[in-house]
Scaffold this motif. Structure first.
Motif, short mmCIF file in Angstrom:
data_model
loop_
_atom_site.label_atom_id
_atom_site.label_comp_id
_atom_site.label_asym_id
_atom_site.label_seq_id
_atom_site.Cartn_x
_atom_site.Cartn_y
_atom_site.Cartn_z
N LYS A 1 -12.78 1.72 -1.34
CA LYS A 1 -12.67 0.31 -1.69
C LYS A 1 -11.86 -0.43 -0.62
CE LYS A 1 -12.88 -0.32 -6.37
NZ LYS A 1 -12.17 -0.19 -7.65
N ASN A 2 -10.79 0.21 -0.17
CA ASN A 2 -9.91 -0.44 0.81
C ASN A 2 -10.56 -0.52 2.18
OD1 ASN A 2 -7.97 -0.68 -1.11
ND2 ASN A 2 -6.74 1.04 -0.43
N SER B 1 -12.06 6.89 -4.39
CA SER B 1 -12.76 5.63 -4.65
C SER B 1 -11.90 4.46 -4.19
CB SER B 1 -13.11 5.51 -6.13
OG SER B 1 -11.95 5.25 -6.88
N GLN B 2 -10.58 4.59 -4.37
CA GLN B 2 -9.67 3.55 -3.91
C GLN B 2 -9.72 3.47 -2.38
OE1 GLN B 2 -7.98 1.59 -6.06
NE2 GLN B 2 -7.53 0.38 -4.25
#
Lengths: 370, 309
Positions: free
Chosen positions: B12-13, B8-9
């Protein structure tokens, strides 16, 4: 434990190519002393330490440890132990192996090493932590391990290269006390390198202040602070208001300085310069912020300065008042916090007075550039 | 728990489109360029070498015969074991190990020198000089070595000029050229991982050890080598794998009587057109080298993660 071995530097000059890092340094360090070299970065203090530890040879002059010339003796053969700025603990060895490394080198058995390491761990209040890795310790604990590792070899002289600089303020202050206590306990000579005057003044028996490879003054911390012998020392150690001018008259150990912007001011001549200053010489006079106090507005004399308040800062234990005197002369005054709300109002015209014994005058020279 | 958070990170990035594209590309690489070819080789290695008409027919079944051939040889031979091929296999593995060990001893002092005299222009020049020969094709480099080691090559000429030998030495037949070529072919893959690790070693640690009276030998044994271990193992893994799998150097520099195991694989594929047999040989080489590397890593207590550093 050894009773302390003297270290003497005789006419040490150290050059790197065309650059002279240390110029004709003469230092006699008494056995068992806590001796500090204090100076801004790049002043040559670490170079001196490396010459004492044997990592470099002086271009000229001699290093004597316990009266013995150290020329040609490598760092592994000298009775010194060095504590590095970054401590240089061995990350892959356990704490106890780190501490007993000098014994491992000497071929001691694991049992002997462990025993001695545990003794030293007890001394630095880290008993039972010997099986950890250095990375599992806190900054202050690593610090103490580095000290124990250096002491394990029973050195005659412990050399410390800004070992506290990586710690936070509270821990640094705590470690000062602790280092001083350890030094008193083991009784060996400590040579300490720092750019932090607080460390040098609190811990040391004697301090050498260095500027650009030259030793400016060697004295007790008290004398360094109160009786600086050069403008560099006066401006580098602690805060100081400097007044430039010429010597107007001399009366024994006192002089009246005709300052460029603040009128005639009376001052004591710093002890090292008594008898050496002449009327008409370019002079500098220093008054510490804490030596200034408020005076009645109309009390004009040779120990008062008038100035307008520019700004006031609350420091916790004191107030710093920044003032502008005649001709734009900036003056700082420090007033202890005794529960006042404030000291002054912006734009207020104040008279400041000082005691002539708290001002020092000396021939003009270069200031610390900070 | 941890993996979804990483993803998920990641999204997001990078954003949904870019993130999917990146993951898609990596997946394509992994699946189509690495996993599927290897799986198809594995599949081949368990099949009979049939004429095209019979592929997919009733005779096309799985078999161990290709692996049996490596161990027992063909039915027509008189020997119990396939000694010729097994010998080549053992010799390849042993020689690759020797080349690796030789490279470790050669590169360690060099890597230490380069790593600890950091920053100087001279050192950077040295590193460039080491790299430049590798801009040349591997086969050309092997031929260059063949010329140097030849009967009237530079080396023999020099030895005879210095009267160290009266007749040319047959470096090729004695496999000296082969080992030199293999040693040289992948030496940079040993040097650079070592150099990278040693360069990051805090010089103060060496000085601290020296200050405490340690000899140079002791410093290397206790401080530098343990620190450099991941780099050494990483380099050794690559050199060993690539040496064992080398083809150009053995083809060009090998003597007439000496075969490298990869040459057998090559012959099965290219000369005998028996891909099934070749695939079995290749799989045996791959699995053996992986097992050896994992064993060595376990013995020297190095994790897979350390190597990636």
């Amino acid at each position: 434990m050894s009773s302390g071995v003297a270290v003497d530097l005789e006419n040490i000059t150290i050059r790197f190519g065309d650059f002279t890092a240390v110029k004709d340094a003469n230092v006699n360090i008494n056995g068992g002393d806590f001796f500090s070299f204090l100076g801004p970065s790049g002043c040559g203090k670490t170079t001196i330490l490396r010459a004492v530890s044997g990592f470099l040879d002086p271009s000229e002059g001699r290093v004597l440890i316990g009266g013995k010339d150290m020329a040609g003796i490598g760092p592994n053969k000298r009775p010194t132990a060095l504590i590095f700025q970054n401590l240089a603990l061995f990350p892959l060895m356990k704490v106890w192996e780190n501490i007993a490394f000098s014994m491992e080198v000497a071929g001691a058995s694991a049992g002997e090493r462990r025993k001695r390491a545990d003794e030293l761990l007890d001394m630095i209040a880290l008993g039972g932590q010997g099986d950890k890795l250095p990375s599992e310790l806190s900054g202050g604990q690593k610090q103490r391990v580095a000290i124990a590792r250096a002491l394990c070899a029973n050195p005659d002289v412990l050399l410390l290269d800004e070992p506290l600089s990586a710690l936070d303020l509270k821990l640094r202050q705590h470690m000062r006390t602790e280092l001083r206590e350890i030094q008193k306990r083991v009784g060996i000579t400590f040579i300490y390198i720092t750019h932090d005057q607080g460390e040098a003044l609190t811990m040391s028996d004697n301090v050498a202040v260095m500027k650009a490879g030259v030793i400016e003054q060697i004295d007790t911390g008290h004398h360094i602070y109160d009786d600086p012998s050069t403008p560099f020392v006066a401006s580098f150690v602690g805060e100081n208001n400097v007044f430039r001018g010429k010597v107007k008259s001399i009366n024994g150990a006192n002089a009246v300085i005709s300052t460029n912007r603040s009128g005639d001011l009376l001052s004591r001549i710093t002890p090292a310069q008594v008898g050496k200053m002449q009327v008409g010489d370019d002079a500098m006079m220093f008054i510490r912020p804490e030596a200034l106090e408020l005076a009645p507005t109309d009390a004009a004399s040779e120990t008062t300065i008038t100035a307008n308040v520019m700004n006031e800062e609350f420091e916790g234990n004191s107030f710093s008042v920044f003032l502008e005197g005649d001709g734009g002369k900036m003056i700082k005054m420090s007033v202890p916090n005794l529960g006042q709300d404030h000291i002054s109002a912006r734009g207020e015209n104040l008279s400041l007075r000082y005691d002539a014994s708290n001002a020092v005058a000396m021939p003009a020279g270069e200031l610390a550039s900070e | 728990m941890k993996k979804p958070m990483i993803f998920s990170q990641f999204f997001k990035n990078n954003g949904a489109v870019m993130g999917s594209a990146l993951i898609g590309l990596v997946a394509f690489w992994l699946i189509f360029l690495i996993i599927l070819p290897q799986l198809s080789m594995l599949d081949y290695s368990f099949r009979y070498n049939l004429p095209p008409a019979e592929v997919g027919g009733p005779k096309d079944v799985y078999t161990l015969s290709n692996y049996e051939h490596l161990i027992y040889g063909s039915d027509s031979s008189h020997q119990t074991y396939n000694t010729v091929d097994l010998k080549v296999f053992m010799r390849t593995i042993l020689a690759a190990m020797l080349v690796t060990i030789f490279n470790i001893f050669l590169c360690y002092p060099l890597a230490y020198f380069l790593g600890q005299s950091k920053g100087s222009g001279f050192v950077r020049l040295l590193v460039v000089l080491l790299i430049i020969p590798y801009w040349i094709n591997e086969i050309l480099r092997a031929f260059a070595l063949r010329i140097i080691f030849g009967d009237s090559g530079l080396l023999n000429e020099a030895l005879m000029f210095l009267h160290l030998t009266s007749a040319p030495i047959d470096f090729i037949r004695q496999d000296i050229a082969l080992y030199a070529g293999l040693g040289y072919a992948y030496i940079l893959l040993m040097l650079f991982p070592m150099y990278n690790v040693i360069e990051s070693l805090d010089r103060n640690q060496i000085e601290a050890a020296r200050d405490m009276g340690a000899s140079w030998l002791h410093i290397h044994r206790r401080i530098v080598i343990p620190y450099a271990k991941p780099g050494i193992v990483s380099g050794a893994t690559m050199v060993f794998m690539l040496s064992a799998g080398a083809l150009a150097a053995p083809q060009i520099l090998g003597g007439p009587s000496s075969l490298w195991f990869t040459q057998l694989v090559y012959q099965w594929f290219n000369d005998s057109l028996n891909w099934q047999q070749g695939a079995a040989y290749a799989i045996v080489l791959l699995v053996s080298t992986i097992v050896i590397v994992l064993t060595v890593m376990r013995v020297f207590k190095v994790n897979m993660g350390d190597i990636g550093k």
